[in-house]
Scaffold this motif. Structure first.
Motif, PDB file in Angstrom:
ATOM      1  N   ALA A   1       0.822  -1.216   0.000  1.00  0.00           N
ATOM      2  CA  ALA A   1       0.000   0.000   0.000  1.00  0.00           C
ATOM      3  C   ALA A   1       0.851   1.260   0.000  1.00  0.00           C
ATOM      4  N   LEU A   2       1.901   1.286   0.803  1.00  0.00           N
ATOM      5  CA  LEU A   2       2.744   2.480   0.849  1.00  0.00           C
ATOM      6  C   LEU A   2       3.545   2.641  -0.440  1.00  0.00           C
ATOM      7  N   GLY A   3       3.995   1.528  -1.025  1.00  0.00           N
ATOM      8  CA  GLY A   3       4.674   1.604  -2.322  1.00  0.00           C
ATOM      9  C   GLY A   3       3.761   2.176  -3.392  1.00  0.00           C
ATOM     10  N   TRP A   4       2.533   1.662  -3.439  1.00  0.00           N
ATOM     11  CA  TRP A   4       1.554   2.162  -4.413  1.00  0.00           C
ATOM     12  C   TRP A   4       1.209   3.615  -4.130  1.00  0.00           C
ATOM     13  N   PHE A   5       0.921   3.915  -2.868  1.00  0.00           N
ATOM     14  CA  PHE A   5       0.486   5.257  -2.506  1.00  0.00           C
ATOM     15  C   PHE A   5       1.590   6.287  -2.739  1.00  0.00           C
ATOM     16  N   SER A   6       2.841   5.915  -2.538  1.00  0.00           N
ATOM     17  CA  SER A   6       3.938   6.867  -2.753  1.00  0.00           C
ATOM     18  C   SER A   6       4.007   7.303  -4.210  1.00  0.00           C
ATOM     19  N   GLN A   7       3.576   6.445  -5.116  1.00  0.00           N
ATOM     20  CA  GLN A   7       3.509   6.825  -6.527  1.00  0.00           C
ATOM     21  C   GLN A   7       2.240   7.608  -6.827  1.00  0.00           C
ATOM     22  N   TYR A   8       1.153   7.181  -6.239  1.00  0.00           N
ATOM     23  CA  TYR A   8      -0.145   7.786  -6.500  1.00  0.00           C
ATOM     24  C   TYR A   8      -0.214   9.225  -6.004  1.00  0.00           C
ATOM     25  N   ILE A   9       0.394   9.542  -4.880  1.00  0.00           N
ATOM     26  CA  ILE A   9       0.243  10.871  -4.297  1.00  0.00           C
ATOM     27  C   ILE A   9       0.849  11.963  -5.161  1.00  0.00           C
ATOM     28  N   GLY A  10       1.810  11.609  -5.985  1.00  0.00           N
ATOM     29  CA  GLY A  10       2.409  12.610  -6.856  1.00  0.00           C
ATOM     30  C   GLY A  10       1.423  13.183  -7.862  1.00  0.00           C
TER      31      GLY A  10
ATOM     32  N   ILE B   1      -3.188   9.366   5.356  1.00  0.00           N
ATOM     33  CA  ILE B   1      -3.197   8.018   4.780  1.00  0.00           C
ATOM     34  C   ILE B   1      -1.846   7.335   4.964  1.00  0.00           C
ATOM     35  N   SER B   2      -0.756   8.024   4.613  1.00  0.00           N
ATOM     36  CA  SER B   2       0.558   7.383   4.682  1.00  0.00           C
ATOM     37  C   SER B   2       1.035   7.189   6.117  1.00  0.00           C
ATOM     38  N   THR B   3       0.991   8.226   6.917  1.00  0.00           N
ATOM     39  CA  THR B   3       1.493   8.137   8.287  1.00  0.00           C
ATOM     40  C   THR B   3       0.467   7.551   9.243  1.00  0.00           C
ATOM     41  N   GLY B   4      -0.773   8.017   9.146  1.00  0.00           N
ATOM     42  CA  GLY B   4      -1.809   7.559  10.068  1.00  0.00           C
ATOM     43  C   GLY B   4      -2.295   6.163   9.767  1.00  0.00           C
ATOM     44  N   LEU B   5      -2.911   5.982   8.612  1.00  0.00           N
ATOM     45  CA  LEU B   5      -3.541   4.706   8.262  1.00  0.00           C
ATOM     46  C   LEU B   5      -2.512   3.594   8.041  1.00  0.00           C
ATOM     47  N   ILE B   6      -1.617   3.803   7.085  1.00  0.00           N
ATOM     48  CA  ILE B   6      -0.657   2.745   6.752  1.00  0.00           C
ATOM     49  C   ILE B   6       0.372   2.571   7.862  1.00  0.00           C
ATOM     50  N   GLY B   7       0.812   3.687   8.447  1.00  0.00           N
ATOM     51  CA  GLY B   7       1.799   3.620   9.521  1.00  0.00           C
ATOM     52  C   GLY B   7       1.300   2.878  10.752  1.00  0.00           C
ATOM     53  N   SER B   8       0.034   3.038  11.090  1.00  0.00           N
ATOM     54  CA  SER B   8      -0.503   2.329  12.255  1.00  0.00           C
ATOM     55  C   SER B   8      -0.904   0.900  11.915  1.00  0.00           C
ATOM     56  N   PHE B   9      -1.114   0.616  10.656  1.00  0.00           N
ATOM     57  CA  PHE B   9      -1.489  -0.724  10.214  1.00  0.00           C
ATOM     58  C   PHE B   9      -0.284  -1.668  10.245  1.00  0.00           C
ATOM     59  N   THR B  10       0.867  -1.158   9.829  1.00  0.00           N
ATOM     60  CA  THR B  10       2.084  -1.970   9.842  1.00  0.00           C
ATOM     61  C   THR B  10       2.774  -1.795  11.190  1.00  0.00           C
ATOM     62  N   THR B  11       3.679  -2.698  11.505  1.00  0.00           N
ATOM     63  CA  THR B  11       4.329  -2.574  12.804  1.00  0.00           C
ATOM     64  C   THR B  11       5.684  -3.259  12.829  1.00  0.00           C
ATOM     65  N   PHE B  12       6.701  -2.466  13.004  1.00  0.00           N
ATOM     66  CA  PHE B  12       8.049  -3.010  13.154  1.00  0.00           C
ATOM     67  C   PHE B  12       8.253  -3.502  14.583  1.00  0.00           C
ATOM     68  N   SER B  13       7.607  -2.851  15.533  1.00  0.00           N
ATOM     69  CA  SER B  13       7.782  -3.255  16.931  1.00  0.00           C
ATOM     70  C   SER B  13       7.240  -4.661  17.181  1.00  0.00           C
ATOM     71  N   ALA B  14       6.068  -4.980  16.636  1.00  0.00           N
ATOM     72  CA  ALA B  14       5.526  -6.334  16.810  1.00  0.00           C
ATOM     73  C   ALA B  14       6.428  -7.352  16.130  1.00  0.00           C
ATOM     74  N   PHE B  15       6.914  -7.021  14.944  1.00  0.00           N
ATOM     75  CA  PHE B  15       7.855  -7.901  14.242  1.00  0.00           C
ATOM     76  C   PHE B  15       9.071  -8.183  15.125  1.00  0.00           C
ATOM     77  N   SER B  16       9.619  -7.143  15.735  1.00  0.00           N
ATOM     78  CA  SER B  16      10.815  -7.291  16.572  1.00  0.00           C
ATOM     79  C   SER B  16      10.544  -8.146  17.799  1.00  0.00           C
ATOM     80  N   VAL B  17       9.452  -7.876  18.492  1.00  0.00           N
ATOM     81  CA  VAL B  17       9.112  -8.634  19.699  1.00  0.00           C
ATOM     82  C   VAL B  17       8.815 -10.092  19.355  1.00  0.00           C
TER      83      VAL B  17
ATOM     84  N   MET C   1      -4.585  15.011   3.873  1.00  0.00           N
ATOM     85  CA  MET C   1      -5.095  13.676   3.578  1.00  0.00           C
ATOM     86  C   MET C   1      -3.964  12.722   3.188  1.00  0.00           C
ATOM     87  N   LYS C   2      -3.000  13.205   2.425  1.00  0.00           N
ATOM     88  CA  LYS C   2      -1.859  12.362   2.044  1.00  0.00           C
ATOM     89  C   LYS C   2      -1.107  11.898   3.288  1.00  0.00           C
TER      90      LYS C   2
END
Length: 130
Positions: free
Chosen positions: A53-62, A74-90, A70-71
């Motif tokens: 989603a972030l790969g696609w959206f990074s192209q789409y927002i241009g 979507i990128s920081t709020g929606l996608i950022g909270s949906f993915t998680t590096f902290s859970a991956f690490s734990v 809104m950009k």
């Protein structure tokens, strides 16, 4: 509502989008939960979807007519909270502490390689929309 167009409204947009993303992530975790925990499928799935989603959206927002608020929402709020590096690490540490070295290694590798692949695919598909 004058606050909607204020400079500080971006925090509200990010918060609302983050609320949605976090709840979507939780729903996927619940749907993929297994009582005989073997592999963190939910986190991996969320991270794959988020990378795409972030790969696609990074192209789409241009080329998008979306506002900066809104950009960012979507990128920081929606996608950022949906993915998680902290859970991956734990989860990786948990696998290591449980003596599941090979599973932890596989999880690290498919998370990195798969996440990069999904981001690249999303980026390429996003370019089609330009």
């Amino acid at each position: 509502m004058p606050w909607v167009n204020s400079d500080k409204a971006i925090y509200l947009y990010i918060g609302l989008a983050g609320f949605i993303g976090a709840n979507l992530r939780f729903m996927i975790s619940v749907l993929t939960y297994s009582s005989d925990y073997f592999f963190p499928t939910g986190t991996l799935l969320c991270n794959y979807i988020g990378c795409f989603a972030l790969g696609w959206f990074s192209q789409y927002i241009g080329t998008s007519q979306l506002s900066l608020k809104m950009k960012t929402a979507i990128s920081t709020g929606l996608i950022g909270s949906f993915t998680t590096f902290s859970a991956f690490s734990v989860e990786t540490i948990s696998l290591l502490q449980d003596g599941k070295m090979f599973i932890a290694f596989i999880y690290i590798m498919i998370s990195f390689i798969g996440g990069s692949l999904f981001a690249w695919i999303g980026y390429k598909i996003g370019r089609v929309f330009i």
